[in-house]
Design a protein around this motif. Structure first.
Motif, PDB file in Angstrom:
ATOM      1  N   ARG A  98      79.140  54.162  22.755  1.00 36.27           N
ATOM      2  CA  ARG A  98      78.735  53.031  21.924  1.00 36.27           C
ATOM      3  C   ARG A  98      79.380  51.788  22.534  1.00 36.27           C
ATOM      4  O   ARG A  98      80.580  51.772  22.836  1.00 36.27           O
ATOM      5  N   ALA A 123      74.324  45.726  19.928  1.00 36.95           N
ATOM      6  CA  ALA A 123      75.276  46.809  19.643  1.00 36.95           C
ATOM      7  C   ALA A 123      74.540  48.111  19.906  1.00 36.95           C
ATOM      8  O   ALA A 123      73.630  48.485  19.162  1.00 36.95           O
ATOM      9  N   VAL A 124      74.899  48.773  21.002  1.00 34.52           N
ATOM     10  CA  VAL A 124      74.129  49.915  21.510  1.00 34.52           C
ATOM     11  C   VAL A 124      74.830  51.223  21.178  1.00 34.52           C
ATOM     12  O   VAL A 124      76.048  51.352  21.331  1.00 34.52           O
ATOM     13  N   GLU A 125      74.044  52.184  20.748  1.00 30.83           N
ATOM     14  CA  GLU A 125      74.545  53.542  20.482  1.00 30.83           C
ATOM     15  C   GLU A 125      73.725  54.532  21.299  1.00 30.83           C
ATOM     16  O   GLU A 125      72.492  54.484  21.285  1.00 30.83           O
ATOM     17  N   THR A 126      74.419  55.410  22.021  1.00 24.05           N
ATOM     18  CA  THR A 126      73.739  56.439  22.809  1.00 24.05           C
ATOM     19  C   THR A 126      74.275  57.806  22.413  1.00 24.05           C
ATOM     20  O   THR A 126      75.381  57.927  21.857  1.00 24.05           O
ATOM     21  N   THR A 127      73.498  58.860  22.687  1.00 25.90           N
ATOM     22  CA  THR A 127      73.934  60.223  22.412  1.00 25.90           C
ATOM     23  C   THR A 127      73.835  61.063  23.673  1.00 25.90           C
ATOM     24  O   THR A 127      73.139  60.690  24.642  1.00 25.90           O
ATOM     25  N   ALA A 141      69.761  50.341  19.186  1.00 26.42           N
ATOM     26  CA  ALA A 141      70.575  49.121  19.252  1.00 26.42           C
ATOM     27  C   ALA A 141      70.283  48.234  18.060  1.00 26.42           C
ATOM     28  O   ALA A 141      69.159  48.195  17.559  1.00 26.42           O
ATOM     29  N   ARG A 171      66.862  46.724  14.162  1.00 24.31           N
ATOM     30  CA  ARG A 171      67.270  47.916  14.886  1.00 24.31           C
ATOM     31  C   ARG A 171      66.151  48.360  15.826  1.00 24.31           C
ATOM     32  O   ARG A 171      64.997  48.542  15.410  1.00 24.31           O
ATOM     33  N   GLN A 208      83.339  48.196  25.243  1.00 26.52           N
ATOM     34  CA  GLN A 208      83.299  49.384  24.399  1.00 26.52           C
ATOM     35  C   GLN A 208      83.308  48.968  22.929  1.00 26.52           C
ATOM     36  O   GLN A 208      84.006  48.042  22.529  1.00 26.52           O
ATOM     37  N   TRP A 209      82.531  49.667  22.138  1.00 26.10           N
ATOM     38  CA  TRP A 209      82.443  49.415  20.698  1.00 26.10           C
ATOM     39  C   TRP A 209      83.626  50.107  20.036  1.00 26.10           C
ATOM     40  O   TRP A 209      83.665  51.328  19.914  1.00 26.10           O
ATOM     41  N   PRO A 227      76.907  46.231  12.616  1.00 23.52           N
ATOM     42  CA  PRO A 227      77.968  46.022  13.601  1.00 23.52           C
ATOM     43  C   PRO A 227      78.273  44.559  13.874  1.00 23.52           C
ATOM     44  O   PRO A 227      79.363  44.235  14.358  1.00 23.52           O
TER      45      PRO A 227
END
Length: 388
Positions: free
Chosen positions: A163, A179-183, A190, A210, A233-234, A267
């Protein structure tokens, strides 16, 4: 013939800004309330059109934000729509050139420091080098440019960030931020105030949205990349009443004077993007004995810019309120209308503008004596540098 030294004349105040803007009007009111003559206002539009401006040696020159003015925005960014995101690298280059075209006077904002403050990569590096806690970043210092989404993703993975925030290097007020979130399974989403029009142009909105498809995230990042990107980094933030919380702390002449808590279920906590002010008393209660540490971190960050009288520090309290990191340092971070100084602090009872005016006597060099020429000196002087 007398050997008596000529008397020094008092300094006069001047501000470079947009005359109609509330930042300028707040400062003018504070100056008059503090007993100063009305400051001279020099419009940014005039500076940009005329290629500079000269100040007398006894003028104390404050620079204020060039934002929220369509003509100035066009002159700086080269785009005629103030909602457009693109053009921040052009804005940066033209603003620095305009700042350096100002001649004479005593500066409250050091031009070389502004060049760092308006580049998030350089600011991050300056803080990190001094041991000020900041989120991990693969783009710190600007030595590693990222030219699009694939390089952003690779850089984030190198610092172990699933993230992370992607920010225009020269942006402000949350403009263009994702604000990016990856898995591990490859999913990407984002949160961003940016909207891409059918023609591919990017626009800021006041309602973060989003993006749930990687190609949509990639399209925005690829469009932002030519202006320069910063990746961080988040870091999970502490919360108040279930809302993510950070703080804007104003530091004047090296002392933390004002603080406001910003909370959001998203975020991005910027107040104009839907964030809300939180109760500072609740923040202090949660932080407990670490509150003094939080303010000290902000003062350490501001100390990296000793030639700039006032900065706004974005402070990130980590989950649990156990540690504090600096997200950004803002050259024009003092717009907190109606907020008075921290109880027991040097600006108690004063707003952010009054605090800066109260700090001037200790920060300023002696004014030129009365019998010296009032012609401007081509070389500006910095208030803090002159005081050291």
């Amino acid at each position: 013939m007398s050997d008596t030294a000529p008397a020094a004349r008092p300094h006069r105040l001047a501000v470079v800004g947009n005359p109609e803007n509330r930042r300028v009007t707040h400062f003018l009111r504070a100056a008059e309330a503090a007993g100063h003559d009305r400051p001279r206002v020099v419009p940014w539009a005039r500076v940009l059109r005329e290629g500079g401006h000269a100040f007398a040696d006894d003028e104390v020159v404050r620079l204020d934000s060039p934002g929220e003015n369509a003509e100035v925005d066009l002159l700086l960014r080269g785009v005629d729509d103030p909602t457009r995101v693109e053009g921040s690298a052009t804005w940066y280059a033209r603003l620095l050139a305009a700042v350096r075209s100002l001649r004479g006077g005593v500066r409250l904002d050091d031009p070389d420091e502004l060049a760092v403050l308006f580049d998030k990569r350089l600011t991050h590096a300056r803080l990190a080098e001094a041991g000020v806690p900041v989120p991990p970043s693969p783009t710190s210092g600007g030595a590693r440019p990222v030219r699009g989404w694939d390089e952003v993703l690779a850089a984030a993975r190198e610092v172990g960030a699933a993230r992370f925030f992607v920010k225009p290097a020269h942006g402000s007020s949350g403009s263009g931020v994702l604000a990016v979130e990856t898995t591990a399974a490859g999913r990407v989403r984002a949160t961003t105030p940016v909207e891409m029009a059918p023609d591919g142009r990017l626009h800021n909105t006041l309602r973060p949205r989003r993006l749930t498809e990687e190609r949509a995230v990639a399209a925005v990042v690829d469009a932002l990349a030519p202006d320069g990107l910063h990746i961080e980094q988040w870091v999970p933030k502490a919360s108040l009443d279930g809302r993510a919380t950070d703080l804007r702390v104003v530091v004047v002449a090296g002392r933390a004077t004002h603080a406001v808590a910003r909370t959001s279920r998203l975020p991005l906590t910027n107040l104009h993007l839907g964030g809300a002010r939180g109760e500072l008393a609740a923040v202090r209660e949660r932080a407990g004995e670490r509150w003094a540490e939080a303010l000290a971190v902000c003062e350490r960050a501001a100390a990296r810019f000793p030639g700039t009288l006032c900065v706004g520090v974005d402070l990130l309290p980590a989950a649990g309120w156990r540690r504090f990191l600096v997200g950004e340092v803002n050259a024009f971070g003092d717009l907190l209308p109606g907020l008075t100084g921290l109880p027991g602090g040097p600006a108690e009872g004063l707003d952010t503008y009054g605090a800066q005016l109260a700090a001037l006597p200790a920060a300023l060099p002696l004014a030129p004596p009365l019998n010296e020429s009032n012609e401007p000196n081509e070389r500006p002087r910095s208030a803090h540098h002159a005081a050291r």
